[in-house]
Enzyme design. Structure first.
Site, mmCIF file in Angstrom:
data_model
loop_
_atom_site.group_PDB
_atom_site.id
_atom_site.type_symbol
_atom_site.label_atom_id
_atom_site.label_comp_id
_atom_site.label_asym_id
_atom_site.label_seq_id
_atom_site.Cartn_x
_atom_site.Cartn_y
_atom_site.Cartn_z
ATOM 1 N N ASN A 211 -1.770 -6.595 -8.771
ATOM 2 C CA ASN A 211 -0.430 -6.025 -8.614
ATOM 3 C C ASN A 211 -0.130 -5.931 -7.124
ATOM 4 O O ASN A 211 -0.944 -5.382 -6.355
ATOM 5 C CB ASN A 211 -0.374 -4.611 -9.222
ATOM 6 N N GLU A 212 0.985 -6.468 -6.720
ATOM 7 C CA GLU A 212 1.398 -6.411 -5.304
ATOM 8 C C GLU A 212 0.179 -6.636 -4.396
ATOM 9 O O GLU A 212 -0.130 -5.824 -3.517
ATOM 10 C CB GLU A 212 2.100 -5.084 -4.998
ATOM 11 N N TYR A 291 13.162 -3.379 -6.348
ATOM 12 C CA TYR A 291 13.789 -2.082 -6.642
ATOM 13 C C TYR A 291 15.154 -2.005 -5.986
ATOM 14 O O TYR A 291 15.393 -2.618 -4.934
ATOM 15 C CB TYR A 291 12.903 -0.942 -6.109
ATOM 16 N N GLU A 346 8.679 -5.139 -12.263
ATOM 17 C CA GLU A 346 9.045 -3.829 -11.710
ATOM 18 C C GLU A 346 10.464 -3.954 -11.188
ATOM 19 O O GLU A 346 10.718 -4.720 -10.249
ATOM 20 C CB GLU A 346 8.095 -3.387 -10.593
ATOM 21 N N GLN A 395 10.202 3.365 -14.360
ATOM 22 C CA GLN A 395 9.110 3.319 -15.296
ATOM 23 C C GLN A 395 9.540 4.058 -16.557
ATOM 24 O O GLN A 395 10.479 4.839 -16.514
ATOM 25 C CB GLN A 395 7.879 3.955 -14.690
HETATM 26 O O1 AHR Z 1 6.485 1.847 -9.493
HETATM 27 C C1 AHR Z 1 5.908 2.485 -8.407
HETATM 28 C C2 AHR Z 1 5.120 1.539 -7.521
HETATM 29 O O2 AHR Z 1 5.987 0.614 -6.927
HETATM 30 C C3 AHR Z 1 4.090 0.684 -8.179
HETATM 31 O O3 AHR Z 1 2.881 1.332 -8.382
HETATM 32 C C4 AHR Z 1 3.920 -0.442 -7.205
HETATM 33 O O4 AHR Z 1 3.520 -1.638 -7.823
HETATM 34 C C5 AHR Z 1 5.279 -0.554 -6.548
HETATM 35 O O5 AHR Z 1 5.194 -0.604 -5.196
#
Ligand code: AHR
Length: 542
Positions: A211-212, A291, A346, A395
């Site tokens: 992840n990332e 995001y 995400e 989330q």
């Molecule tokens: O969703 C919160 C965080 O955002 C996650 O853990 C990460 O993958 C992203 O930076």
């Protein structure tokens, strides 16, 4: 003029003024009403159902649940001894709410948490108590582990999207986890799983390889990550007998986290290697995180904001489209057949934490603005459905742009939840092109499209239309034209609220809830007036 004693004057004056005021008010209301009718913007939407396109995968409506704040503990898991009604420790109210939106898959256990997660801590009768350094440094009791996650997704009817630890774990550890979850053979790990209560293999539908990895997942360069990816992809096997030919586990590589050279280089590195990959490694998806935040650290309020912040956030969220186009163009170069899906695992709004909350818990409110934001993103994904075949909003519960907010025994469904519910007919439906002149909504120097829309044909042949009215002040009058047919009626639901920052609270849970709408064609025309700042989903009858 007759003499009028001053007492009468005093007595009569207010009466005279009241009458004047009433007349004035009526005139004003008439002017206002006709003005609002006159300013209801007309939008002609044309659909050609014979031109259906890519399938809008139900996996675009996936969820993300990380061990973060109250996302898992309290949000899902309360433990079997809780007074909150539960089934084997999992909240019944949350399960019922999630079943109702047909969650297709849940990504777990993170996020940044995944790259520090050691699965053995979360199995068996004695759980190791560890820490959660990414999210507030709090205690992680590990009482919700592999078996509890699988029980949870089984209860809600979803599939597992498991993210393995590439950052601080090993290939050996990840390979063992997959064997533990999926083998049907009587190996030591299978026997351990059976001893822990589940002799049959679990199905792992999706595997996230890190992840990332360019940030919290290990700060890797693209080349370094690529080497990891190849090895993990080879060694981490799914042994479930039902997933060997059909229904194979899809492997998802870490992809970009934004736009610009850093991210195009990342995607280019992975996709170029994919083009020449050998039998010993493979991927089915490339993840992308994006995001809606405007600036970092997140400083926009999730409630108690005005029209300017409404417009700024929506402007930012519409950037998802160009981001997808940028990444898709690179993917098209190396994978013109679109075998590798772009997985937006995400996405959502990330605001300033609510005052008084633990800043590491990412607690925010969820308003009418978030409902519009969700609809705009889902529409963007649907338009790119040939490449974007999976997405997971961040989330699911109590964290960021959540579906559900809980507080002990209380639960409330957010405006975003209702958008996901209204969009159910779009799950696995075929995209139908819809053309319209979006017009513009302007505020404080920000220009946005006034309306947005998508259409789709469901498996049963039903035609569905979604229209978002972004304008928070003016209604929109839509006229629906079906190519080669005439729409006789339309019915469905609309979601709107008094204010752009209206929210559902524990005390007022029905402030932002969908209400029914319907219309019949008149004079051969099917028209419907959409309220300001609204999301509407309609089925069209021909
Ligand atoms: O969703 C919160 C965080 O955002 C996650 O853990 C990460 O993958 C992203 O930076």
């Amino acid at each position: 003029m007759p003499f009028i004693p001053s007492a009468h004057l005093v007595a009569r004056k207010p009466r005279f003024r009241a009458t004047q005021f009433a007349v004035f008010t009526i005139i004003l209301s008439v002017i206002f009403l006709s003005a609002s009718l006159a300013t209801a913007q007309k939008v002609e939407l044309s659909l050609d159902a014979s031109k259906s396109g890519a399938k809008i995968s139900r996996n675009l409506f996936g969820q993300f649940a990380e061990h973060l704040g109250h996302g898992i503990y309290d949000g899902i898991w309360v433990g079997p001894d809780s007074t909150i009604p539960n089934t084997r420790g999992i909240r019944n109210d949350v399960v019922a709410a999630l079943r109702a939106i047909k969650v297709p898959d849940v990504r777990w256990p993170g996020g940044c948490f995944a790259d520090e997660y050691h699965w053995r801590n979360g199995i068996g009768p004695q759980r190791a108590v560890t820490l959660n350094p990414n999210w507030g440094g709090v205690i992680e009791p590990n009482t919700f582990g592999t078996h509890e996650f699988m029980d949870f997704i089984n209860q809600i009817g979803a599939e597992a999207y498991v993210s393995i630890n590439v950052g601080s774990g090993t290939r050996h550890e990840a390979a063992d986890w997959l064997e533990y979850m999926t083998t049907a053979q009587p190996t030591t790990l299978q026997k351990e799983r059976a001893a822990n209560g589940h002799s049959a293999p679990y199905k792992v539908a999706f595997l996230g390889i890190g992840n990332e990895s360019w940030d919290c997942g290990g700060n890797m360069t693209p080349d370094y990550y690529l080497d990891q990816l190849k090895a993990y992809s080879h060694f981490v096997r799914n042994y479930n007998p039902t997933q060997q030919t059909n229904d194979q586990m899809l492997k998802i590589a870490v992809g970009p986290g934004g736009s610009g050279p850093r991210w195009t280089e990342w995607t280019d590195t992975i996709m170029k290697a994919y083009q020449n990959h050998t039998w010993s490694w493979d991927i089915d998806g490339l993840s992308m995180h994006n995001y809606t935040v405007v600036k970092w650290p997140p400083s926009f309020k999730s409630v108690g904001f005005g029209e300017t912040e409404y417009a700024q956030i929506l402007k930012d969220t519409l950037g998802m489209d160009s981001l997808i186009k940028e990444q898709s163009a690179i993917m098209d170069k190396y994978d013109p057949q679109k075998k590798v899906a772009l997985v937006i695992d995400e996405w959502g709004a990330w605001y300033e934490p609510l005052p008084g909350s633990n800043p590491g818990f990412l607690v925010q409110q969820n308003s009418m603005r978030d409902a519009i934001l969700a609809a705009l993103n889902l529409n963007i994904f649907a338009r790119h459905a040939d490449r974007v075949r999976m997405a997971n909003i961040a989330q699911m519960i109590n964290v960021l742009q959540a579906m559900i907010i809980t507080d002990k025994e209380k639960m409330v469904l957010t405006p975003t939840y209702y958008v996901f519910k209204m969009y159910l007919p779009f799950q696995d439906a075929a995209f139908v092109p819809v053309t319209f002149d979006a017009g513009t909504y302007q505020h404080d120097g920000i220009t946005l499209p006034r309306v947005d829309a998508i259409a789709a044909k469901a498996a049963d042949g039903k035609l569905w239309l979604e229209v978002t009215n972004l304008d928070p002040n003016q209604s929109a009058e839509i006229e629906v034209n079906l190519s080669g047919a005439s729409a006789k009626s339309a019915s469905g639901e609309t979601l709107t609220a008094a204010k752009v920052d209206s929210v559902n609270s524990f005390d007022a849970p029905n402030t932002v809830v969908p209400k029914p709408v319907s219309t019949r064609a008149q004079g051969g025309k099917l028209t419907l007036k959409l309220e300001p700042k609204s999301v509407t989903v309609l089925s069209l009858e021909q």
